[in-house]
Design a protein around this motif. Structure first.
Motif, PDB file in Angstrom:
ATOM      1  N   PHE A  34      33.688  51.835  42.995  1.00 13.03           N
ATOM      2  CA  PHE A  34      35.092  52.161  43.190  1.00 13.03           C
ATOM      3  C   PHE A  34      35.868  51.919  41.891  1.00 13.03           C
ATOM      4  O   PHE A  34      35.538  51.015  41.125  1.00 13.03           O
ATOM      5  CB  PHE A  34      35.712  51.263  44.274  1.00 13.03           C
ATOM      6  CG  PHE A  34      35.006  51.301  45.604  1.00 13.03           C
ATOM      7  CD1 PHE A  34      33.848  50.568  45.815  1.00 13.03           C
ATOM      8  CD2 PHE A  34      35.511  52.056  46.642  1.00 13.03           C
ATOM      9  CE1 PHE A  34      33.189  50.594  47.039  1.00 13.03           C
ATOM     10  CE2 PHE A  34      34.860  52.094  47.876  1.00 13.03           C
ATOM     11  CZ  PHE A  34      33.706  51.366  48.069  1.00 13.03           C
ATOM     12  N   TYR A  36      39.959  51.233  41.090  1.00 12.36           N
ATOM     13  CA  TYR A  36      41.306  51.030  41.598  1.00 12.36           C
ATOM     14  C   TYR A  36      42.275  50.981  40.422  1.00 12.36           C
ATOM     15  O   TYR A  36      41.913  50.566  39.308  1.00 12.36           O
ATOM     16  CB  TYR A  36      41.413  49.700  42.348  1.00 12.36           C
ATOM     17  CG  TYR A  36      40.850  49.696  43.743  1.00 12.36           C
ATOM     18  CD1 TYR A  36      39.496  49.484  43.970  1.00 12.36           C
ATOM     19  CD2 TYR A  36      41.678  49.895  44.849  1.00 12.36           C
ATOM     20  CE1 TYR A  36      38.982  49.464  45.261  1.00 12.36           C
ATOM     21  CE2 TYR A  36      41.175  49.871  46.149  1.00 12.36           C
ATOM     22  CZ  TYR A  36      39.824  49.657  46.339  1.00 12.36           C
ATOM     23  OH  TYR A  36      39.321  49.637  47.621  1.00 12.36           O
ATOM     24  N   GLN A  38      46.266  49.549  39.309  1.00 17.60           N
ATOM     25  CA  GLN A  38      47.394  48.682  39.678  1.00 17.60           C
ATOM     26  C   GLN A  38      48.537  48.961  38.720  1.00 17.60           C
ATOM     27  O   GLN A  38      48.489  48.577  37.548  1.00 17.60           O
ATOM     28  CB  GLN A  38      46.996  47.204  39.612  1.00 17.60           C
ATOM     29  CG  GLN A  38      48.089  46.258  40.093  1.00 17.60           C
ATOM     30  CD  GLN A  38      47.663  44.805  40.004  1.00 17.60           C
ATOM     31  OE1 GLN A  38      46.901  44.419  39.120  1.00 17.60           O
ATOM     32  NE2 GLN A  38      48.142  43.982  40.934  1.00 17.60           N
ATOM     33  N   GLN A  42      52.823  46.125  41.402  1.00 22.90           N
ATOM     34  CA  GLN A  42      52.361  46.723  42.647  1.00 22.90           C
ATOM     35  C   GLN A  42      50.974  46.219  43.004  1.00 22.90           C
ATOM     36  O   GLN A  42      50.317  45.560  42.199  1.00 22.90           O
ATOM     37  CB  GLN A  42      52.339  48.254  42.529  1.00 22.90           C
ATOM     38  CG  GLN A  42      53.710  48.878  42.343  1.00 22.90           C
ATOM     39  CD  GLN A  42      53.645  50.384  42.376  1.00 22.90           C
ATOM     40  OE1 GLN A  42      52.749  50.973  42.971  1.00 22.90           O
ATOM     41  NE2 GLN A  42      54.616  51.032  41.730  1.00 22.90           N
ATOM     42  N   GLY A  43      50.554  46.534  44.227  1.00 23.67           N
ATOM     43  CA  GLY A  43      49.191  46.234  44.634  1.00 23.67           C
ATOM     44  C   GLY A  43      48.223  47.260  44.058  1.00 23.67           C
ATOM     45  O   GLY A  43      48.600  48.112  43.266  1.00 23.67           O
ATOM     46  N   LEU A  44      46.972  47.173  44.472  1.00 21.90           N
ATOM     47  CA  LEU A  44      45.955  48.100  43.984  1.00 21.90           C
ATOM     48  C   LEU A  44      45.900  49.328  44.878  1.00 21.90           C
ATOM     49  O   LEU A  44      46.068  49.218  46.094  1.00 21.90           O
ATOM     50  CB  LEU A  44      44.571  47.436  43.988  1.00 21.90           C
ATOM     51  CG  LEU A  44      44.198  46.566  42.793  1.00 21.90           C
ATOM     52  CD1 LEU A  44      45.030  45.307  42.745  1.00 21.90           C
ATOM     53  CD2 LEU A  44      42.721  46.221  42.857  1.00 21.90           C
ATOM     54  N   LEU A  46      43.424  53.000  45.480  1.00 23.68           N
ATOM     55  CA  LEU A  46      42.143  53.598  45.151  1.00 23.68           C
ATOM     56  C   LEU A  46      42.337  54.864  44.319  1.00 23.68           C
ATOM     57  O   LEU A  46      43.110  55.747  44.661  1.00 23.68           O
ATOM     58  CB  LEU A  46      41.396  53.950  46.438  1.00 23.68           C
ATOM     59  CG  LEU A  46      39.984  54.500  46.244  1.00 23.68           C
ATOM     60  CD1 LEU A  46      39.050  53.394  45.778  1.00 23.68           C
ATOM     61  CD2 LEU A  46      39.477  55.124  47.546  1.00 23.68           C
ATOM     62  N   GLU A  88      46.888  48.730  35.014  1.00 26.05           N
ATOM     63  CA  GLU A  88      45.618  48.017  34.914  1.00 26.05           C
ATOM     64  C   GLU A  88      44.622  48.685  35.855  1.00 26.05           C
ATOM     65  O   GLU A  88      44.960  49.038  36.988  1.00 26.05           O
ATOM     66  CB  GLU A  88      45.779  46.541  35.256  1.00 26.05           C
ATOM     67  CG  GLU A  88      44.539  45.726  34.949  1.00 26.05           C
ATOM     68  CD  GLU A  88      44.792  44.247  34.746  1.00 26.05           C
ATOM     69  OE1 GLU A  88      45.839  43.748  35.204  1.00 26.05           O
ATOM     70  OE2 GLU A  88      43.927  43.572  34.139  1.00 26.05           O
ATOM     71  N   PHE A  90      40.753  48.618  37.647  1.00 25.12           N
ATOM     72  CA  PHE A  90      39.679  47.733  38.085  1.00 25.12           C
ATOM     73  C   PHE A  90      38.506  48.543  38.614  1.00 25.12           C
ATOM     74  O   PHE A  90      38.683  49.433  39.452  1.00 25.12           O
ATOM     75  CB  PHE A  90      40.170  46.794  39.188  1.00 25.12           C
ATOM     76  CG  PHE A  90      41.168  45.782  38.744  1.00 25.12           C
ATOM     77  CD1 PHE A  90      42.525  46.028  38.865  1.00 25.12           C
ATOM     78  CD2 PHE A  90      40.759  44.573  38.193  1.00 25.12           C
ATOM     79  CE1 PHE A  90      43.462  45.093  38.450  1.00 25.12           C
ATOM     80  CE2 PHE A  90      41.685  43.627  37.774  1.00 25.12           C
ATOM     81  CZ  PHE A  90      43.039  43.888  37.902  1.00 25.12           C
ATOM     82  N   LYS A 105      32.854  43.510  51.547  1.00 27.22           N
ATOM     83  CA  LYS A 105      33.230  42.705  50.378  1.00 27.22           C
ATOM     84  C   LYS A 105      33.005  43.487  49.097  1.00 27.22           C
ATOM     85  O   LYS A 105      31.981  44.140  48.923  1.00 27.22           O
ATOM     86  CB  LYS A 105      32.398  41.426  50.380  1.00 27.22           C
ATOM     87  CG  LYS A 105      32.694  40.468  49.253  1.00 27.22           C
ATOM     88  CD  LYS A 105      31.820  39.225  49.386  1.00 27.22           C
ATOM     89  CE  LYS A 105      32.012  38.307  48.196  1.00 27.22           C
ATOM     90  NZ  LYS A 105      31.159  37.108  48.287  1.00 27.22           N
ATOM     91  N   LEU A 106      33.971  43.410  48.185  1.00 24.86           N
ATOM     92  CA  LEU A 106      33.880  44.054  46.880  1.00 24.86           C
ATOM     93  C   LEU A 106      33.748  42.999  45.789  1.00 24.86           C
ATOM     94  O   LEU A 106      34.354  41.937  45.886  1.00 24.86           O
ATOM     95  CB  LEU A 106      35.131  44.883  46.607  1.00 24.86           C
ATOM     96  CG  LEU A 106      35.349  46.135  47.457  1.00 24.86           C
ATOM     97  CD1 LEU A 106      36.742  46.707  47.188  1.00 24.86           C
ATOM     98  CD2 LEU A 106      34.300  47.172  47.184  1.00 24.86           C
ATOM     99  N   PHE A 108      34.755  42.657  41.921  1.00 21.60           N
ATOM    100  CA  PHE A 108      35.629  43.316  40.969  1.00 21.60           C
ATOM    101  C   PHE A 108      35.281  42.926  39.534  1.00 21.60           C
ATOM    102  O   PHE A 108      34.857  41.797  39.262  1.00 21.60           O
ATOM    103  CB  PHE A 108      37.091  42.925  41.221  1.00 21.60           C
ATOM    104  CG  PHE A 108      37.710  43.639  42.386  1.00 21.60           C
ATOM    105  CD1 PHE A 108      37.617  43.105  43.660  1.00 21.60           C
ATOM    106  CD2 PHE A 108      38.390  44.829  42.205  1.00 21.60           C
ATOM    107  CE1 PHE A 108      38.186  43.756  44.743  1.00 21.60           C
ATOM    108  CE2 PHE A 108      38.958  45.484  43.283  1.00 21.60           C
ATOM    109  CZ  PHE A 108      38.853  44.953  44.550  1.00 21.60           C
ATOM    110  N   GLY A 109      35.520  43.862  38.621  1.00 18.33           N
ATOM    111  CA  GLY A 109      35.487  43.553  37.203  1.00 18.33           C
ATOM    112  C   GLY A 109      36.772  42.852  36.787  1.00 18.33           C
ATOM    113  O   GLY A 109      37.680  42.636  37.589  1.00 18.33           O
ATOM    114  N   GLN A 110      36.829  42.525  35.504  1.00 18.54           N
ATOM    115  CA  GLN A 110      37.943  41.719  34.999  1.00 18.54           C
ATOM    116  C   GLN A 110      39.214  42.521  34.790  1.00 18.54           C
ATOM    117  O   GLN A 110      40.286  41.958  34.550  1.00 18.54           O
ATOM    118  CB  GLN A 110      37.539  41.051  33.674  1.00 18.54           C
ATOM    119  CG  GLN A 110      36.316  40.168  33.785  1.00 18.54           C
ATOM    120  CD  GLN A 110      35.025  40.942  33.494  1.00 18.54           C
ATOM    121  OE1 GLN A 110      34.923  42.147  33.740  1.00 18.54           O
ATOM    122  NE2 GLN A 110      34.038  40.243  32.978  1.00 18.54           N
ATOM    123  N   GLY A 111      39.103  43.846  34.826  1.00 20.90           N
ATOM    124  CA  GLY A 111      40.266  44.697  34.625  1.00 20.90           C
ATOM    125  C   GLY A 111      40.410  45.178  33.201  1.00 20.90           C
ATOM    126  O   GLY A 111      40.022  44.487  32.247  1.00 20.90           O
TER     127      GLY A 111
END
Lengths: 118, 113
Positions: A34, A36, A38, A42-44, A46, A88, A90, A105-106, A108-111
């Motif tokens: 995935f 995402y 941001q 704001q939130g994330l 897709l 940003e 992700f 469950k995901l 995530f990378g560091q962004g």
């Protein structure tokens, strides 16, 4: 254990230039991938996802990503960026076990912060 | 459209206070998640819930607890807030039984002084 590495913490580009945001993952099982985005304060949301089938996945806002199993990568690309793409980004990974036994469950990378300049 | 709302966008609390962060989703999703987001670390899972009254620890549960009494609501509790819990907290929800993405709320930026 699975992990996700986003190779660039910050990517500055000029408006209308192409951009690639890099993502590598490690996993011993088949994965779902995935991206995402941001936007500030704001939130994330897709952008796109790879589940199976064609390795080139198209998402919203002109973004696309290519799944490369041999290189364990899922890089995000856009041929011409706009100021409004500043955000940003992700990369995230999941697998069948996480989907069905761990509530989806995901990992995530560091962004990566994409900064588009005029 | 799926909507995930969080009770506060910004919150300032003192060390030692008990803090409640509330999350509500309106799409009858079974799974709900709490993450914290810190610069350079991405999102890290604190707790998740796959049904009412069911919860599982994520990767960083220490110092936190959760409550899910109703399907649409998932609360994160900091029993005694500490300065190292200053962070952005994101809630998410997801339909189960399939490869479905997570939907995120706008986040709560918590500062503990």
């Amino acid at each position: 254990a699975q992990s996700v590495t986003q190779l660039d913490s910050q990517v500055p580009v000029f408006e209308e230039a192409p951009v690639e945001l890099r993502c590598n993952y490690s996993s011993s099982v088949s994965v779902y991938l995935f991206w995402y985005v941001q936007y500030p304060n704001q939130g994330l949301q897709l952008l796109l996802k790879y589940l199976s089938g064609s390795t080139l996945v198209k998402g919203i806002n002109g973004f696309e990503a290519e799944f490369n199993k041999s290189q364990t990568s899922f890089h995000l690309r856009k041929p011409s960026v706009h100021i409004s793409d500043t955000a940003e980004y992700f990369c995230a990974v999941s697998d069948m076990v996480r989907i069905y036994n761990q509530g989806g469950k995901l990992i995530f990378g560091q962004g990566t912060e994409l900064s588009v300049k005029p | 459209d799926v909507k995930v709302t969080q009770s506060s966008r910004y919150l300032v609390k003192r060390t030692g206070e008990k803090v409640f962060l509330e999350c509500v989703q309106d799409m009858d999703h079974e799974n709900m998640f709490w993450y914290r987001q810190d610069p350079g670390l991405g999102l890290r899972l604190i707790y998740f819930s796959y049904d009412v009254k069911m919860k599982e620890k994520g990767d960083i549960p220490e110092g936190y607890s959760v409550s899910r009494e109703k399907k649409e609501r998932f609360s994160l509790i900091l029993e005694s807030a500490s300065t190292n819990q200053t962070s952005m907290y994101l809630c998410a929800s997801r339909r189960t039984s399939g490869v479905y993405e997570q939907y995120f709320g706008p986040g709560t930026r918590l500062t503990v002084t």
